[in-house]
Design an enzyme around this catalytic site. Sequence first.
Site, PDB file in Angstrom:
ATOM      1  N   HIS A  66       8.181  -1.104  -1.918  1.00 50.47           N
ATOM      2  CA  HIS A  66       8.638  -2.355  -1.288  1.00 50.47           C
ATOM      3  C   HIS A  66       7.532  -3.394  -1.455  1.00 50.47           C
ATOM      4  CE1 HIS A  66      11.344   0.441   1.180  1.00 50.47           C
ATOM      5  NE2 HIS A  66      12.087  -0.200   0.295  1.00 50.47           N
ATOM      6  N   GLU A  69       5.039  -4.889   1.372  1.00 53.20           N
ATOM      7  CA  GLU A  69       4.295  -3.968   2.238  1.00 53.20           C
ATOM      8  C   GLU A  69       2.873  -3.878   1.693  1.00 53.20           C
ATOM      9  OE1 GLU A  69       6.797  -0.477   2.574  1.00 53.20           O
ATOM     10  OE2 GLU A  69       8.449  -1.678   3.366  1.00 53.20           O
ATOM     11  N   HIS A 163       3.910   3.134   2.756  1.00 53.14           N
ATOM     12  CA  HIS A 163       4.728   1.983   3.168  1.00 53.14           C
ATOM     13  C   HIS A 163       4.153   1.376   4.451  1.00 53.14           C
ATOM     14  CE1 HIS A 163       8.571   2.668   0.792  1.00 53.14           C
ATOM     15  NE2 HIS A 163       7.855   3.740   0.494  1.00 53.14           N
ATOM     16  N   GLU A 227       4.375   5.750   6.721  1.00 51.62           N
ATOM     17  CA  GLU A 227       4.418   4.394   7.289  1.00 51.62           C
ATOM     18  C   GLU A 227       3.099   4.151   8.017  1.00 51.62           C
ATOM     19  OE1 GLU A 227       6.942   2.334   6.822  1.00 51.62           O
ATOM     20  OE2 GLU A 227       8.494   3.711   6.074  1.00 51.62           O
TER      21      GLU A 227
HETATM   22  O1  LIG Z   1      10.879  -0.767   8.645  1.00 53.34           O
HETATM   23  C1  LIG Z   1      11.909  -0.556   8.013  1.00 53.34           C
HETATM   24  O2  LIG Z   1      13.036  -0.851   8.458  1.00 53.34           O
HETATM   25  C2  LIG Z   1      11.849   0.118   6.663  1.00 53.34           C
HETATM   26  C3  LIG Z   1      10.514   0.714   6.314  1.00 53.34           C
HETATM   27  C4  LIG Z   1      10.698   1.535   5.041  1.00 53.34           C
HETATM   28  O3  LIG Z   1      10.638   0.969   3.983  1.00 53.34           O
HETATM   29  N1  LIG Z   1      11.016   2.820   5.209  1.00 53.34           N
HETATM   30  C5  LIG Z   1      11.416   3.656   4.119  1.00 53.34           C
HETATM   31  C6  LIG Z   1      11.673   5.046   4.614  1.00 53.34           C
HETATM   32  C7  LIG Z   1      12.050   5.985   3.481  1.00 53.34           C
HETATM   33  C8  LIG Z   1      12.394   7.396   3.941  1.00 53.34           C
HETATM   34  O4  LIG Z   1      13.330   7.545   4.742  1.00 53.34           O
HETATM   35  O5  LIG Z   1      11.736   8.350   3.479  1.00 53.34           O
HETATM   36  C9  LIG Z   1      12.688   3.076   3.504  1.00 53.34           C
HETATM   37  O6  LIG Z   1      13.527   2.572   4.252  1.00 53.34           O
HETATM   38  O7  LIG Z   1      12.822   3.135   2.290  1.00 53.34           O
HETATM   39 ZN   LIG Z   2       8.852   0.428   2.737  1.00 51.09          ZN
END
Ligand SMILES: O=C(O)CCC(=O)N[C@@H](CCC(=O)O)C(=O)O
Ligand SMILES: [Zn+2]
EC number: 3.5.1.96
Length: 347
Positions: A66, A69, A163, A227
């Site tokens: 992303h 980030e 992330h 995260e």
């Molecule tokens: O903060 C958010 O809403 C999204 C943060 C983020 O990019 N999270 C990943 C998690 C991926 C996973 O579930 O392994 C995403 O949404 O791609």
């Molecule tokens: Zn992300």
Amino acid sequence: MSSVLMDSKNFLSFTLDNPLFIDDTQHFQLSDHTQVDILDTGVIVFTPLNNQQAVNKDIVLSCAVHGNETAPIEICNQLITAILEQQITVTHRVLFLIGNPPAIINKTRFVEENMNRLFSGAHSKGEGLVNQERKRAQALEQYVADFFNQGAANSQRIHYDLHTAIRPSKHEKFAIYPYRPGRSYSAEQMMFLAKCGVDTILFHHEPTTTFSYYSSEQFNADAFTVELGKVMPFGENDMTRFHDTKQMLTQLISQESVNLPQYDATQLNLYKVSRSINKQADDFEFSFAKDAPNFSRFVKGETLATENGADIKVEAEVEAIVFPNANVPIGQRTVLCLVPTQDAPVS
Ligand SMILES: O=C(O)CCC(=O)N[C@@H](CCC(=O)O)C(=O)O
Ligand SMILES: [Zn+2]
């Protein structure tokens, strides 16, 4: 080696100067101890040339899947610079990936399509490889495949996809452990993450099209989406908040092994994903406050969202929410619901 990189040793600048491709792959050595291979924009591999008996890990560190980030990008770039300047010497093979350079330049999560929904072949489904993110996801899969396949058969495969989250969070740093049926969870990995300051783990309940699931499922890697805090623009990250993460990643890539404490679940906040609520209709709307932090808890019967004139209610005694985002295409995840757990199979 191109003079652009030679002059600056700043791989991020080099990547952002060449966001879609580089003219040629570049190969050079650092003194006589490390082979460096730049395979594509944002793709750099470090291979130790000496002390082969100590090489027992193949490590992928990815950021900017992303584009907005930024903290993970700064952490990876600092590690890359430290290796190029020979302040750190890698003991293990390490692949760094800067995922989506055009989105970094754009200062957005993605340009056309969320790249973290395009792995495990999703890039080629439907309309196919119609945009830059789809092509890049396919290319990143191939770099990871080549990297792991070229490692020793008995090497430990690790992938941390770094992330930051859109919202503030009750647990500042947390990791998503991809669904891995038939494989227990690694106590060692969870203690490593805890030492990074990542003290909260979410066990995913189903296959996904994320980058970490791809590495976990295809290559049996110890792979996580990590995260590290809240999304901030470049220049606004408080880098002191990433000190422990950076220090542990430095130890991981430079030391034969890292000293870790015994597994202790009481040091961790463990959650199982109970369900992913996917968007079915354009009128999908959350019922809780817009600024509710990740891991906010709701009790059975409370309404989490409305859609198509119906309420979507909490099903378990208590559910915590993470990543709420109503602004996604139909069919995609709007929120993950979690239940606290203590009984994950760990070994
Ligand atoms: O903060 C958010 O809403 C999204 C943060 C983020 O990019 N999270 C990943 C998690 C991926 C996973 O579930 O392994 C995403 O949404 O791609
Ligand atoms: Zn992300």
